[in-house]
Design a protein around this motif. Sequence first.
Motif, PDB file in Angstrom:
ATOM      1  N   GLN A   1      14.073  15.146 -21.619  1.00  0.00           N
ATOM      2  CA  GLN A   1      12.955  14.971 -20.699  1.00  0.00           C
ATOM      3  C   GLN A   1      12.846  13.518 -20.232  1.00  0.00           C
ATOM      4  O   GLN A   1      12.604  13.251 -19.060  1.00  0.00           O
ATOM      5  N   TRP A   2      13.032  12.582 -21.154  1.00  0.00           N
ATOM      6  CA  TRP A   2      12.931  11.168 -20.777  1.00  0.00           C
ATOM      7  C   TRP A   2      14.033  10.803 -19.781  1.00  0.00           C
ATOM      8  O   TRP A   2      13.776  10.134 -18.779  1.00  0.00           O
ATOM      9  N   GLU A   3      15.259  11.231 -20.053  1.00  0.00           N
ATOM     10  CA  GLU A   3      16.377  10.912 -19.170  1.00  0.00           C
ATOM     11  C   GLU A   3      16.178  11.533 -17.786  1.00  0.00           C
ATOM     12  O   GLU A   3      16.543  10.934 -16.773  1.00  0.00           O
ATOM     13  N   ARG A   4      15.585  12.715 -17.738  1.00  0.00           N
ATOM     14  CA  ARG A   4      15.318  13.368 -16.460  1.00  0.00           C
ATOM     15  C   ARG A   4      14.313  12.549 -15.642  1.00  0.00           C
ATOM     16  O   ARG A   4      14.476  12.369 -14.434  1.00  0.00           O
ATOM     17  N   CYS A   5      13.304  12.036 -16.317  1.00  0.00           N
ATOM     18  CA  CYS A   5      12.305  11.195 -15.645  1.00  0.00           C
ATOM     19  C   CYS A   5      12.921   9.872 -15.189  1.00  0.00           C
ATOM     20  O   CYS A   5      12.599   9.370 -14.105  1.00  0.00           O
ATOM     21  N   TRP A   6      13.809   9.318 -16.010  1.00  0.00           N
ATOM     22  CA  TRP A   6      14.454   8.048 -15.653  1.00  0.00           C
ATOM     23  C   TRP A   6      15.345   8.222 -14.414  1.00  0.00           C
ATOM     24  O   TRP A   6      15.361   7.357 -13.536  1.00  0.00           O
TER      25      TRP A   6
ATOM     26  N   ASN B   1      14.860   6.249 -10.703  1.00  0.00           N
ATOM     27  CA  ASN B   1      15.915   5.508 -10.012  1.00  0.00           C
ATOM     28  C   ASN B   1      16.162   6.046  -8.607  1.00  0.00           C
ATOM     29  O   ASN B   1      16.396   5.275  -7.668  1.00  0.00           O
ATOM     30  N   LYS B   2      16.098   7.358  -8.470  1.00  0.00           N
ATOM     31  CA  LYS B   2      16.323   7.970  -7.160  1.00  0.00           C
ATOM     32  C   LYS B   2      15.213   7.574  -6.181  1.00  0.00           C
ATOM     33  O   LYS B   2      15.466   7.212  -5.027  1.00  0.00           O
ATOM     34  N   LEU B   3      13.945   7.631  -6.634  1.00  0.00           N
ATOM     35  CA  LEU B   3      12.815   7.260  -5.790  1.00  0.00           C
ATOM     36  C   LEU B   3      12.836   5.780  -5.452  1.00  0.00           C
ATOM     37  O   LEU B   3      12.491   5.369  -4.343  1.00  0.00           O
TER      38      LEU B   3
ATOM     39  N   LEU C   1      15.412   3.858  -5.053  1.00  0.00           N
ATOM     40  CA  LEU C   1      16.425   3.575  -4.034  1.00  0.00           C
ATOM     41  C   LEU C   1      16.002   4.066  -2.657  1.00  0.00           C
ATOM     42  O   LEU C   1      16.342   3.471  -1.634  1.00  0.00           O
ATOM     43  N   SER C   2      15.240   5.163  -2.623  1.00  0.00           N
ATOM     44  CA  SER C   2      14.843   5.732  -1.335  1.00  0.00           C
ATOM     45  C   SER C   2      13.584   5.088  -0.762  1.00  0.00           C
ATOM     46  O   SER C   2      13.295   5.233   0.420  1.00  0.00           O
ATOM     47  N   ALA C   3      12.824   4.367  -1.597  1.00  0.00           N
ATOM     48  CA  ALA C   3      11.586   3.735  -1.125  1.00  0.00           C
ATOM     49  C   ALA C   3      11.466   2.325  -1.670  1.00  0.00           C
ATOM     50  O   ALA C   3      10.710   2.072  -2.603  1.00  0.00           O
ATOM     51  N   PRO C   4      12.221   1.372  -1.107  1.00  0.00           N
ATOM     52  CA  PRO C   4      12.175  -0.005  -1.592  1.00  0.00           C
ATOM     53  C   PRO C   4      10.885  -0.702  -1.180  1.00  0.00           C
ATOM     54  O   PRO C   4      10.767  -1.225  -0.072  1.00  0.00           O
ATOM     55  N   LYS C   5       9.879  -0.694  -2.031  1.00  0.00           N
ATOM     56  CA  LYS C   5       8.569  -1.240  -1.698  1.00  0.00           C
ATOM     57  C   LYS C   5       8.549  -2.761  -1.650  1.00  0.00           C
ATOM     58  O   LYS C   5       7.585  -3.355  -1.201  1.00  0.00           O
ATOM     59  N   TYR C   6       9.611  -3.406  -2.149  1.00  0.00           N
ATOM     60  CA  TYR C   6       9.625  -4.864  -2.160  1.00  0.00           C
ATOM     61  C   TYR C   6       9.456  -5.426  -0.757  1.00  0.00           C
ATOM     62  O   TYR C   6       8.753  -6.400  -0.539  1.00  0.00           O
ATOM     63  N   MET C   7      10.109  -4.766   0.241  1.00  0.00           N
ATOM     64  CA  MET C   7      10.005  -5.242   1.615  1.00  0.00           C
ATOM     65  C   MET C   7       8.922  -4.497   2.386  1.00  0.00           C
ATOM     66  O   MET C   7       8.149  -5.093   3.114  1.00  0.00           O
ATOM     67  N   ASN C   8       8.860  -3.176   2.235  1.00  0.00           N
ATOM     68  CA  ASN C   8       7.917  -2.373   3.001  1.00  0.00           C
ATOM     69  C   ASN C   8       6.573  -2.307   2.273  1.00  0.00           C
ATOM     70  O   ASN C   8       6.196  -1.300   1.703  1.00  0.00           O
ATOM     71  N   THR C   9       5.854  -3.424   2.281  1.00  0.00           N
ATOM     72  CA  THR C   9       4.560  -3.504   1.608  1.00  0.00           C
ATOM     73  C   THR C   9       3.565  -4.226   2.500  1.00  0.00           C
ATOM     74  O   THR C   9       3.938  -5.096   3.295  1.00  0.00           O
ATOM     75  N   SER C  10       2.307  -3.851   2.413  1.00  0.00           N
ATOM     76  CA  SER C  10       1.263  -4.519   3.191  1.00  0.00           C
ATOM     77  C   SER C  10       0.795  -5.802   2.521  1.00  0.00           C
ATOM     78  O   SER C  10      -0.002  -6.543   3.088  1.00  0.00           O
ATOM     79  N   PHE C  11       1.284  -6.053   1.301  1.00  0.00           N
ATOM     80  CA  PHE C  11       0.972  -7.303   0.606  1.00  0.00           C
ATOM     81  C   PHE C  11       2.154  -8.260   0.823  1.00  0.00           C
ATOM     82  O   PHE C  11       3.107  -8.283   0.042  1.00  0.00           O
ATOM     83  N   TYR C  12       2.087  -9.046   1.888  1.00  0.00           N
ATOM     84  CA  TYR C  12       3.232  -9.862   2.309  1.00  0.00           C
ATOM     85  C   TYR C  12       3.526 -11.024   1.364  1.00  0.00           C
ATOM     86  O   TYR C  12       4.630 -11.546   1.348  1.00  0.00           O
TER      87      TYR C  12
END
Length: 531
Positions: free
Chosen positions: A284-289, A293-295, A297-308
């Motif tokens: 279960q833990w490995e499935r969550c991990w 990782n998949k999410l 890579l698909s949603a890099p919040k470091y750049m796409n954030t409203s907190f500049y």
Amino acid sequence: MTKKELSIEERLLNAKKIATYQRVSKEQQEHTRQNEIILQYLKNVENVATVDYKDKISATKKSFSKRQELGELLEAAQEKDIDAVVVSDLDRLSRQPKEHDVLRKLFQKLDIPVIIASKNQLYTSDDIIRNIIEAGLSKLETDNMSTRIRHALKEKMKNGKWRGGQVPYGFSLEETDGEKYFYAIESEMKFVKRIFEMYSTSGTFNSIAKKLNEVYGGYESNKKEKKKWTPNKVKYIVTNPIYMGVFAYHRFPDGGGYAFKERSEWKEVAKTEVVINAPITMEQWERCWQKYNKLKLSAPKYMNTSFYFKGILRCMCPVCEGKLFYTKDQRSNGRGSRWYISLCKKKVRADKLDEEFSKYWSWLQEKSDKLFQEEVRILLKNELHSLQAAKDSNAFMYNEKMELLKEIKQEAKRVTTDSEIGIEEFVKYENEVLIALIVTQQHLENQLSLLEQESKKLDFSIKKLEGVVNGPEGTTFDVNILPENFKKLGHEDKRSIVLMTVQECNYVFDEEENGKIEFVFHFPFKNYFEK
């Protein structure tokens, strides 16, 4: 009685007021030993007033300039309110060779003798070699102590034993036969299991936190206070392998932050008995991990954030000491604000910070292309001049340290020649003088290596700048980075501009403790905005 003892004795007899300085590293420690040494040393000194200065602060973590009592002692010395200083040991003043050099020169300039009571030595002596040896031994002792502590912690981790720190949510730490173990707290572990269930299906950190707050109203902290679940709290649980019974360390970069190292870089203990009855299965833990990782890579919040300014806004108050602000979005149904919140609970509205920065950007936009290029060319030339000056200073320091290194090597050679035994024998029998010389030699060689690296960087930067300055007119800087209006850009573009121009963003305080924002810009914006 030797000449040296007479010299120190005469200085004490001529003193009308003597300051004593004592220091321990922790609040619970006492100054008893130091006090006894100083009292014993001064027992024959009559008709003299004494004033005591006592710090409870680490000399390894805090520089001498940040120790309140030592600061007051230095002020008294500058005002000629004291005639001499007595300390029990050299390392009470500092554990850093550089700091010893600064303190020694300061006391020499003020003509205030400082006496090391345990050795009956004059700290302010002009004997350069002896001073280097003393400082080297102090540094060696500190390094050895740190090495022993790190080794002990490393061994604990390798053996799967708890090394200390914050106990993970859902566990209590209990000791049995001298060993510490994690036991599940059922009332908390039900939340942990629920979190893994939700995340392994369709839940996200945000949706899980929101759901738990709606249904259960938060969770109970160690202080028996009700706290709200946050996405980061949920993330901490989901990504921590301790819940499947695996003890892992070195998961985060040395610089800190929420990002993880690559899984291959983690240190996972193959067998550990720290956790009694792991609440989550390995599958279960490995499935969550894998989902995390998949999410990621698909949603890099470091750049796409409203907190500049996320990751670069720091609070400079005495409590935070430069720690980063965290972010909180309280907007709901068109109301509320986005906030940067510090460890000391200072709050900065995101839109106000954005407005403050946009003033600089608007000012830059007002310049014409030609004027901007001309001004940048002047800045580049000034920067080139500064780099060349830095290179000259670097070369001067290098030559000075090379001369000192030659002296140290000659002294080490003389010591071994006088005793007619080699270096290996000296080290084997723990000869402190030679060990100190060797430590100092290695320290100087490391400094020289760093200076060589810095020189190469300076040469590279100078060459690059010379190429730009001597290039065709009008090509000093790419003005395509200047958008029409900062406010009209999307989150990703705004974030890019902030990271490109701002090196640091500090929340500082004036004498009346009013907070304000200070930007530190990258070159060439640094010179351009701050002129």
